[in-house]
Design a protein around this motif. Structure first.
Motif, PDB file in Angstrom:
ATOM      1  N   ASP A 206      -5.089 -31.776  31.908  1.00 50.68           N
ATOM      2  CA  ASP A 206      -6.372 -31.771  32.611  1.00 50.68           C
ATOM      3  C   ASP A 206      -6.231 -32.172  34.070  1.00 50.68           C
ATOM      4  O   ASP A 206      -7.237 -32.320  34.772  1.00 50.68           O
ATOM      5  N   GLY A 207      -5.023 -32.402  34.531  1.00 49.00           N
ATOM      6  CA  GLY A 207      -4.802 -32.747  35.931  1.00 49.00           C
ATOM      7  C   GLY A 207      -4.854 -34.240  36.212  1.00 49.00           C
ATOM      8  O   GLY A 207      -4.804 -34.654  37.363  1.00 49.00           O
ATOM      9  N   GLY A 208      -4.947 -35.066  35.195  1.00 49.37           N
ATOM     10  CA  GLY A 208      -4.976 -36.513  35.376  1.00 49.37           C
ATOM     11  C   GLY A 208      -3.580 -37.064  35.618  1.00 49.37           C
ATOM     12  O   GLY A 208      -2.613 -36.310  35.803  1.00 49.37           O
ATOM     13  N   PRO A 209      -3.467 -38.388  35.603  1.00 49.72           N
ATOM     14  CA  PRO A 209      -2.140 -38.979  35.810  1.00 49.72           C
ATOM     15  C   PRO A 209      -1.220 -38.659  34.628  1.00 49.72           C
ATOM     16  O   PRO A 209      -1.674 -38.542  33.489  1.00 49.72           O
ATOM     17  N   PRO A 210       0.068 -38.494  34.895  1.00 50.46           N
ATOM     18  CA  PRO A 210       0.995 -38.147  33.808  1.00 50.46           C
ATOM     19  C   PRO A 210       1.194 -39.303  32.840  1.00 50.46           C
ATOM     20  O   PRO A 210       1.100 -40.473  33.201  1.00 50.46           O
ATOM     21  N   THR A 211       1.458 -38.965  31.589  1.00 53.67           N
ATOM     22  CA  THR A 211       1.826 -39.946  30.579  1.00 53.67           C
ATOM     23  C   THR A 211       3.326 -40.154  30.682  1.00 53.67           C
ATOM     24  O   THR A 211       4.083 -39.193  30.835  1.00 53.67           O
ATOM     25  N   VAL A 212       3.772 -41.394  30.600  1.00 50.94           N
ATOM     26  CA  VAL A 212       5.205 -41.685  30.711  1.00 50.94           C
ATOM     27  C   VAL A 212       5.715 -42.125  29.351  1.00 50.94           C
ATOM     28  O   VAL A 212       5.245 -43.105  28.779  1.00 50.94           O
ATOM     29  N   LEU A 213       6.682 -41.359  28.822  1.00 49.05           N
ATOM     30  CA  LEU A 213       7.345 -41.730  27.572  1.00 49.05           C
ATOM     31  C   LEU A 213       8.500 -42.643  27.916  1.00 49.05           C
ATOM     32  O   LEU A 213       9.284 -42.356  28.822  1.00 49.05           O
ATOM     33  N   VAL A 214       8.625 -43.750  27.194  1.00 49.29           N
ATOM     34  CA  VAL A 214       9.693 -44.716  27.470  1.00 49.29           C
ATOM     35  C   VAL A 214      10.635 -44.763  26.276  1.00 49.29           C
ATOM     36  O   VAL A 214      10.200 -44.927  25.132  1.00 49.29           O
ATOM     37  N   TYR A 215      11.916 -44.625  26.559  1.00 55.58           N
ATOM     38  CA  TYR A 215      12.965 -44.725  25.545  1.00 55.58           C
ATOM     39  C   TYR A 215      13.920 -45.836  25.963  1.00 55.58           C
ATOM     40  O   TYR A 215      14.241 -45.977  27.135  1.00 55.58           O
ATOM     41  N   ARG A 216      14.379 -46.618  25.001  1.00 59.02           N
ATOM     42  CA  ARG A 216      15.312 -47.719  25.261  1.00 59.02           C
ATOM     43  C   ARG A 216      16.688 -47.374  24.699  1.00 59.02           C
ATOM     44  O   ARG A 216      16.806 -46.821  23.614  1.00 59.02           O
ATOM     45  N   ARG A 217      17.722 -47.741  25.448  1.00 54.95           N
ATOM     46  CA  ARG A 217      19.105 -47.498  25.027  1.00 54.95           C
ATOM     47  C   ARG A 217      19.484 -48.471  23.911  1.00 54.95           C
ATOM     48  O   ARG A 217      19.261 -49.669  24.021  1.00 54.95           O
ATOM     49  N   VAL A 218      20.045 -47.944  22.835  1.00 54.27           N
ATOM     50  CA  VAL A 218      20.528 -48.767  21.724  1.00 54.27           C
ATOM     51  C   VAL A 218      21.922 -48.270  21.340  1.00 54.27           C
ATOM     52  O   VAL A 218      22.259 -47.110  21.571  1.00 54.27           O
ATOM     53  N   PRO A 219      22.757 -49.140  20.743  1.00 53.59           N
ATOM     54  CA  PRO A 219      24.096 -48.682  20.325  1.00 53.59           C
ATOM     55  C   PRO A 219      23.998 -47.631  19.223  1.00 53.59           C
ATOM     56  O   PRO A 219      23.104 -47.652  18.394  1.00 53.59           O
ATOM     57  N   ARG A 220      24.943 -46.719  19.244  1.00 54.43           N
ATOM     58  CA  ARG A 220      24.998 -45.653  18.251  1.00 54.43           C
ATOM     59  C   ARG A 220      26.085 -45.967  17.243  1.00 54.43           C
ATOM     60  O   ARG A 220      26.978 -46.773  17.503  1.00 54.43           O
ATOM     61  N   ASP A 221      26.052 -45.320  16.100  1.00 57.52           N
ATOM     62  CA  ASP A 221      27.105 -45.491  15.093  1.00 57.52           C
ATOM     63  C   ASP A 221      28.469 -45.252  15.707  1.00 57.52           C
ATOM     64  O   ASP A 221      28.648 -44.343  16.508  1.00 57.52           O
ATOM     65  N   SER A 222      29.446 -46.029  15.312  1.00 52.45           N
ATOM     66  CA  SER A 222      30.797 -45.855  15.850  1.00 52.45           C
ATOM     67  C   SER A 222      31.586 -44.815  15.072  1.00 52.45           C
ATOM     68  O   SER A 222      32.738 -44.558  15.385  1.00 52.45           O
ATOM     69  N   ARG A 223      30.996 -44.206  14.067  1.00 52.80           N
ATOM     70  CA  ARG A 223      31.721 -43.220  13.263  1.00 52.80           C
ATOM     71  C   ARG A 223      31.988 -41.928  14.008  1.00 52.80           C
ATOM     72  O   ARG A 223      32.821 -41.143  13.607  1.00 52.80           O
ATOM     73  N   GLY A 224      31.289 -41.693  15.108  1.00 53.82           N
ATOM     74  CA  GLY A 224      31.433 -40.433  15.816  1.00 53.82           C
ATOM     75  C   GLY A 224      32.725 -40.308  16.600  1.00 53.82           C
ATOM     76  O   GLY A 224      33.085 -39.235  17.029  1.00 53.82           O
TER      77      GLY A 224
ATOM     78  N   VAL B 277      22.562 -37.250  30.247  1.00 54.69           N
ATOM     79  CA  VAL B 277      22.047 -38.398  30.991  1.00 54.69           C
ATOM     80  C   VAL B 277      23.151 -38.898  31.907  1.00 54.69           C
ATOM     81  O   VAL B 277      24.304 -39.067  31.481  1.00 54.69           O
ATOM     82  N   LEU B 278      22.812 -39.105  33.180  1.00 53.09           N
ATOM     83  CA  LEU B 278      23.801 -39.622  34.127  1.00 53.09           C
ATOM     84  C   LEU B 278      24.234 -41.020  33.734  1.00 53.09           C
ATOM     85  O   LEU B 278      23.419 -41.844  33.330  1.00 53.09           O
ATOM     86  N   VAL B 279      25.533 -41.286  33.849  1.00 50.33           N
ATOM     87  CA  VAL B 279      26.058 -42.618  33.555  1.00 50.33           C
ATOM     88  C   VAL B 279      26.474 -43.284  34.861  1.00 50.33           C
ATOM     89  O   VAL B 279      26.811 -42.621  35.838  1.00 50.33           O
TER      90      VAL B 279
ATOM     91  N   PRO C 100      24.786 -45.315  30.261  1.00 48.67           N
ATOM     92  CA  PRO C 100      23.543 -44.741  30.778  1.00 48.67           C
ATOM     93  C   PRO C 100      22.539 -45.854  31.071  1.00 48.67           C
ATOM     94  O   PRO C 100      22.752 -47.006  30.676  1.00 48.67           O
ATOM     95  N   PRO C 101      21.429 -45.572  31.742  1.00 55.19           N
ATOM     96  CA  PRO C 101      20.443 -46.613  32.039  1.00 55.19           C
ATOM     97  C   PRO C 101      19.873 -47.237  30.773  1.00 55.19           C
ATOM     98  O   PRO C 101      19.810 -46.590  29.725  1.00 55.19           O
ATOM     99  N   LYS C 102      19.420 -48.493  30.864  1.00 55.35           N
ATOM    100  CA  LYS C 102      18.871 -49.191  29.700  1.00 55.35           C
ATOM    101  C   LYS C 102      17.559 -48.581  29.243  1.00 55.35           C
ATOM    102  O   LYS C 102      17.260 -48.586  28.059  1.00 55.35           O
ATOM    103  N   THR C 103      16.764 -48.082  30.177  1.00 49.57           N
ATOM    104  CA  THR C 103      15.525 -47.400  29.817  1.00 49.57           C
ATOM    105  C   THR C 103      15.527 -46.016  30.447  1.00 49.57           C
ATOM    106  O   THR C 103      16.083 -45.805  31.518  1.00 49.57           O
ATOM    107  N   TYR C 104      14.912 -45.090  29.740  1.00 50.67           N
ATOM    108  CA  TYR C 104      14.813 -43.711  30.219  1.00 50.67           C
ATOM    109  C   TYR C 104      13.339 -43.337  30.170  1.00 50.67           C
ATOM    110  O   TYR C 104      12.713 -43.380  29.111  1.00 50.67           O
TER     111      TYR C 104
END
Length: 107
Positions: free
Chosen positions: A40-58, A20-22, A28-32
């Motif tokens: 069937d050729g209809g309008p596309p479905t949009v999946l929405v993901y929200r940015r959340v903090p990750r564990d700091s153990r990594g 993901v571009l930063v 990275p962006p707050k929403t992806y």
């Protein structure tokens, strides 16, 4: 531009890691949004993901953020302006003329 490998949790993208571009701040962006074409050729479905903090153990080598699936889709812009709180009056119009007579110096 820089990118960061960011994990996705929940929804159809669960367990995947995508580059993901930063921005200039390194975040990275707050929403992806991921458009999924309709078979069937209809309008596309949009999946929405929200940015959340990750564990700091990594450590610093790994992404500091992850994306969590937001099944409710889009909410607002997320901006919280002081005058948009419920029960608060709107800001005064700077072009409005003050009350009183024009010859009064005190208004």
């Amino acid at each position: 531009m820089k990118s960061e490998d960011t994990p996705f949790e929940g929804g159809p993208m669960d367990g995947r890691v995508l580059p993901v571009l930063v921005g200039m701040t390194g975040h990275p962006p707050k929403t992806y949004r991921i458009p999924v074409p309709d078979p069937d050729g209809g309008p596309p479905t949009v999946l929405v993901y929200r940015r959340v903090p990750r564990d700091s153990r990594g450590g610093l080598r790994f992404a500091r953020w992850k994306y969590a699936y937001a099944p409710e889709g889009e909410r607002g812009s997320g901006r919280k302006w002081p005058w948009s709180k419920p029960g608060r009056p709107a800001p005064a119009d700077p072009d409005a003329t003050p009350g009183g007579k024009p010859e009064d110096a005190d208004g």
